[in-house]
Design a protein around this motif. Structure first.
Motif, PDB file in Angstrom:
ATOM      1  N   GLY A  65      23.946 -36.679 -85.753  1.00 46.36           N
ATOM      2  CA  GLY A  65      22.735 -37.318 -85.266  1.00 46.36           C
ATOM      3  C   GLY A  65      21.547 -36.390 -85.359  1.00 46.36           C
ATOM      4  N   LEU A  66      20.397 -36.929 -85.083  1.00 45.78           N
ATOM      5  CA  LEU A  66      19.177 -36.147 -85.067  1.00 45.78           C
ATOM      6  C   LEU A  66      19.052 -35.525 -83.686  1.00 45.78           C
ATOM      7  CD1 LEU A  66      16.536 -35.248 -86.334  1.00 45.78           C
ATOM      8  CD2 LEU A  66      15.550 -37.419 -85.647  1.00 45.78           C
ATOM      9  N   THR A  67      19.148 -34.194 -83.630  1.00 47.48           N
ATOM     10  CA  THR A  67      19.093 -33.484 -82.360  1.00 47.48           C
ATOM     11  C   THR A  67      17.788 -32.709 -82.268  1.00 47.48           C
ATOM     12  OG1 THR A  67      21.487 -33.273 -82.344  1.00 47.48           O
ATOM     13  CG2 THR A  67      20.267 -31.814 -80.883  1.00 47.48           C
ATOM     14  N   ILE A  68      17.042 -32.956 -81.202  1.00 47.16           N
ATOM     15  CA  ILE A  68      15.771 -32.281 -80.970  1.00 47.16           C
ATOM     16  C   ILE A  68      16.044 -31.083 -80.054  1.00 47.16           C
ATOM     17  CG2 ILE A  68      13.429 -32.509 -80.081  1.00 47.16           C
ATOM     18  CD1 ILE A  68      13.911 -34.355 -82.450  1.00 47.16           C
ATOM     19  N   PRO A  69      15.763 -29.853 -80.516  1.00 47.91           N
ATOM     20  CA  PRO A  69      16.087 -28.676 -79.724  1.00 47.91           C
ATOM     21  C   PRO A  69      14.996 -28.319 -78.712  1.00 47.91           C
ATOM     22  CG  PRO A  69      15.285 -27.991 -81.854  1.00 47.91           C
ATOM     23  CD  PRO A  69      15.301 -29.495 -81.850  1.00 47.91           C
ATOM     24  N   CYS A  70      14.840 -29.135 -77.697  1.00 50.49           N
ATOM     25  CA  CYS A  70      13.909 -28.812 -76.623  1.00 50.49           C
ATOM     26  C   CYS A  70      14.467 -29.372 -75.320  1.00 50.49           C
ATOM     27  CB  CYS A  70      12.507 -29.357 -76.901  1.00 50.49           C
ATOM     28  SG  CYS A  70      12.310 -31.124 -76.742  1.00 50.49           S
ATOM     29  N   ARG A  71      13.882 -28.933 -74.225  1.00 50.34           N
ATOM     30  CA  ARG A  71      14.336 -29.433 -72.933  1.00 50.34           C
ATOM     31  C   ARG A  71      13.968 -30.901 -72.790  1.00 50.34           C
ATOM     32  NH1 ARG A  71      11.342 -25.205 -69.995  1.00 50.34           N
ATOM     33  NH2 ARG A  71      10.541 -27.017 -68.882  1.00 50.34           N
ATOM     34  N   GLU A  72      14.769 -31.582 -72.030  1.00 47.16           N
ATOM     35  CA  GLU A  72      14.591 -33.020 -71.828  1.00 47.16           C
ATOM     36  C   GLU A  72      13.238 -33.352 -71.196  1.00 47.16           C
ATOM     37  OE1 GLU A  72      17.152 -36.532 -69.706  1.00 47.16           O
ATOM     38  OE2 GLU A  72      18.107 -34.617 -70.073  1.00 47.16           O
ATOM     39  N   ASP A  73      12.803 -32.577 -70.213  1.00 47.39           N
ATOM     40  CA  ASP A  73      11.530 -32.852 -69.554  1.00 47.39           C
ATOM     41  C   ASP A  73      10.351 -32.687 -70.502  1.00 47.39           C
ATOM     42  OD1 ASP A  73      12.078 -30.088 -69.567  1.00 47.39           O
ATOM     43  OD2 ASP A  73      10.773 -29.733 -67.842  1.00 47.39           O
ATOM     44  N   ILE A  74      10.434 -31.727 -71.433  1.00 46.52           N
ATOM     45  CA  ILE A  74       9.377 -31.539 -72.429  1.00 46.52           C
ATOM     46  C   ILE A  74       9.331 -32.736 -73.375  1.00 46.52           C
ATOM     47  CG2 ILE A  74       8.641 -30.126 -74.393  1.00 46.52           C
ATOM     48  CD1 ILE A  74       9.771 -27.695 -72.861  1.00 46.52           C
TER      49      ILE A  74
ATOM     50  N   GLU B   8      20.722 -31.513 -73.237  1.00 50.74           N
ATOM     51  CA  GLU B   8      22.185 -31.465 -73.141  1.00 50.74           C
ATOM     52  C   GLU B   8      22.812 -32.684 -73.814  1.00 50.74           C
ATOM     53  OE1 GLU B   8      24.015 -28.881 -71.888  1.00 50.74           O
ATOM     54  OE2 GLU B   8      22.068 -27.899 -71.814  1.00 50.74           O
ATOM     55  N   LYS B   9      22.295 -32.999 -74.975  1.00 50.58           N
ATOM     56  CA  LYS B   9      22.798 -34.101 -75.817  1.00 50.58           C
ATOM     57  C   LYS B   9      22.627 -35.470 -75.175  1.00 50.58           C
ATOM     58  CE  LYS B   9      23.897 -30.932 -78.653  1.00 50.58           C
ATOM     59  NZ  LYS B   9      22.728 -30.115 -78.808  1.00 50.58           N
ATOM     60  N   LYS B  10      21.524 -35.652 -74.452  1.00 51.16           N
ATOM     61  CA  LYS B  10      21.218 -36.974 -73.916  1.00 51.16           C
ATOM     62  C   LYS B  10      20.567 -37.797 -75.020  1.00 51.16           C
ATOM     63  CE  LYS B  10      19.350 -39.544 -70.197  1.00 51.16           C
ATOM     64  NZ  LYS B  10      18.790 -39.577 -68.879  1.00 51.16           N
ATOM     65  N   ARG B  11      20.994 -39.037 -75.146  1.00 53.87           N
ATOM     66  CA  ARG B  11      20.543 -39.910 -76.224  1.00 53.87           C
ATOM     67  C   ARG B  11      19.325 -40.710 -75.795  1.00 53.87           C
ATOM     68  NH1 ARG B  11      22.878 -45.327 -77.876  1.00 53.87           N
ATOM     69  NH2 ARG B  11      22.362 -45.541 -80.056  1.00 53.87           N
ATOM     70  N   TYR B  12      18.309 -40.717 -76.659  1.00 55.44           N
ATOM     71  CA  TYR B  12      17.113 -41.522 -76.462  1.00 55.44           C
ATOM     72  C   TYR B  12      16.913 -42.403 -77.689  1.00 55.44           C
ATOM     73  CZ  TYR B  12      15.745 -38.591 -72.538  1.00 55.44           C
ATOM     74  OH  TYR B  12      15.708 -37.941 -71.338  1.00 55.44           O
ATOM     75  N   VAL B  13      16.486 -43.619 -77.465  1.00 56.60           N
ATOM     76  CA  VAL B  13      16.165 -44.531 -78.555  1.00 56.60           C
ATOM     77  C   VAL B  13      14.644 -44.645 -78.577  1.00 56.60           C
ATOM     78  CG1 VAL B  13      16.434 -46.870 -79.452  1.00 56.60           C
ATOM     79  CG2 VAL B  13      18.339 -45.755 -78.301  1.00 56.60           C
ATOM     80  N   VAL B  14      14.052 -44.230 -79.701  1.00 55.34           N
ATOM     81  CA  VAL B  14      12.597 -44.171 -79.807  1.00 55.34           C
ATOM     82  C   VAL B  14      12.118 -45.021 -80.990  1.00 55.34           C
ATOM     83  CG1 VAL B  14      12.458 -41.890 -78.733  1.00 55.34           C
ATOM     84  CG2 VAL B  14      12.682 -42.067 -81.191  1.00 55.34           C
ATOM     85  N   PRO B  15      10.882 -45.506 -80.922  1.00 57.73           N
ATOM     86  CA  PRO B  15      10.367 -46.336 -82.021  1.00 57.73           C
ATOM     87  C   PRO B  15      10.123 -45.529 -83.295  1.00 57.73           C
ATOM     88  CG  PRO B  15       8.743 -46.147 -80.247  1.00 57.73           C
ATOM     89  CD  PRO B  15       9.949 -45.402 -79.821  1.00 57.73           C
ATOM     90  N   LEU B  16      10.284 -46.165 -84.436  1.00 61.22           N
ATOM     91  CA  LEU B  16      10.034 -45.515 -85.719  1.00 61.22           C
ATOM     92  C   LEU B  16       8.587 -45.054 -85.849  1.00 61.22           C
ATOM     93  CD1 LEU B  16      12.021 -47.811 -88.191  1.00 61.22           C
ATOM     94  CD2 LEU B  16      12.520 -45.444 -87.615  1.00 61.22           C
ATOM     95  N   SER B  17       7.678 -45.683 -85.134  1.00 60.01           N
ATOM     96  CA  SER B  17       6.262 -45.313 -85.216  1.00 60.01           C
ATOM     97  C   SER B  17       6.037 -43.864 -84.782  1.00 60.01           C
ATOM     98  CB  SER B  17       5.406 -46.260 -84.367  1.00 60.01           C
ATOM     99  OG  SER B  17       5.780 -46.174 -83.007  1.00 60.01           O
ATOM    100  N   TYR B  18       6.956 -43.296 -84.004  1.00 63.48           N
ATOM    101  CA  TYR B  18       6.835 -41.899 -83.601  1.00 63.48           C
ATOM    102  C   TYR B  18       6.857 -40.962 -84.805  1.00 63.48           C
ATOM    103  CZ  TYR B  18       7.530 -42.786 -78.579  1.00 63.48           C
ATOM    104  OH  TYR B  18       7.413 -43.181 -77.272  1.00 63.48           O
ATOM    105  N   LEU B  19       7.470 -41.386 -85.897  1.00 63.78           N
ATOM    106  CA  LEU B  19       7.562 -40.540 -87.088  1.00 63.78           C
ATOM    107  C   LEU B  19       6.184 -40.235 -87.675  1.00 63.78           C
ATOM    108  CD1 LEU B  19      10.667 -42.139 -88.818  1.00 63.78           C
ATOM    109  CD2 LEU B  19      10.571 -39.976 -87.564  1.00 63.78           C
TER     110      LEU B  19
ATOM    111  N   GLN C 149       6.332 -35.007 -85.179  1.00 71.17           N
ATOM    112  CA  GLN C 149       6.668 -34.318 -86.421  1.00 71.17           C
ATOM    113  C   GLN C 149       6.952 -32.839 -86.167  1.00 71.17           C
ATOM    114  OE1 GLN C 149       3.475 -35.218 -89.125  1.00 71.17           O
ATOM    115  NE2 GLN C 149       4.085 -37.370 -89.325  1.00 71.17           N
ATOM    116  N   GLU C 150       6.245 -32.228 -85.207  1.00 72.91           N
ATOM    117  CA  GLU C 150       6.515 -30.840 -84.838  1.00 72.91           C
ATOM    118  C   GLU C 150       7.929 -30.699 -84.272  1.00 72.91           C
ATOM    119  OE1 GLU C 150       4.816 -27.906 -85.146  1.00 72.91           O
ATOM    120  OE2 GLU C 150       3.449 -29.040 -86.423  1.00 72.91           O
ATOM    121  N   LEU C 151       8.332 -31.673 -83.458  1.00 74.62           N
ATOM    122  CA  LEU C 151       9.698 -31.651 -82.929  1.00 74.62           C
ATOM    123  C   LEU C 151      10.722 -31.758 -84.059  1.00 74.62           C
ATOM    124  CD1 LEU C 151       9.376 -33.953 -79.786  1.00 74.62           C
ATOM    125  CD2 LEU C 151       9.637 -31.472 -79.828  1.00 74.62           C
ATOM    126  N   LEU C 152      10.415 -32.585 -85.050  1.00 74.89           N
ATOM    127  CA  LEU C 152      11.327 -32.727 -86.197  1.00 74.89           C
ATOM    128  C   LEU C 152      11.411 -31.436 -87.001  1.00 74.89           C
ATOM    129  CD1 LEU C 152      10.414 -36.318 -87.423  1.00 74.89           C
ATOM    130  CD2 LEU C 152      12.390 -35.611 -86.079  1.00 74.89           C
TER     131      LEU C 152
END
Length: 96
Positions: free
Chosen positions: A78-87, A43-54, A60-63
């Motif tokens: 912004g970069l929006t990941i279309p999955c549930r927050e818990d996943i 629901e458009k919750k913002r997360y700050v993640v490290p660049l190493s995740y790329l 990459q599957e999420l991207l």
């Protein structure tokens, strides 16, 4: 009259200090540290993640999912990941 003016000046300085604190807090909430980027999940919750995740195949599957659903021209900007927050939390907790 002078006492009233002094009270006004002190009140104005206090207000300026409190407003600068609000501006500083707002700036901190929008500033992303070097080596990190922001994504929006669920629901458009913002997360700050490290660049190493790329470099991680699961991220990459999420991207790829994000690209398929939103393309590169997303209206939110912004970069929006279309999955549930818990996943998302489950996936990224395994990346650390």
């Amino acid at each position: 009259m002078v006492f009233g003016l002094l009270g006004f000046v002190h009140g104005k300085k206090a207000l300026r200090r409190s407003l600068s604190g609000i501006k500083e807090a707002a700036l901190k909430s929008t500033t992303i540290p070097k080596g990190y980027f922001a994504v929006y999940v669920g629901e458009k919750k913002r997360y700050v993640v490290p660049l190493s995740y790329l470099n991680e195949p699961t991220f990459q599957e999420l991207l790829i999912m994000a690209e398929e659903e939103f393309g590169y021209n997303h209206p939110m900007g912004g970069l929006t990941i279309p999955c549930r927050e818990d996943i998302f939390i489950d996936i990224t907790s395994h990346l650390n």
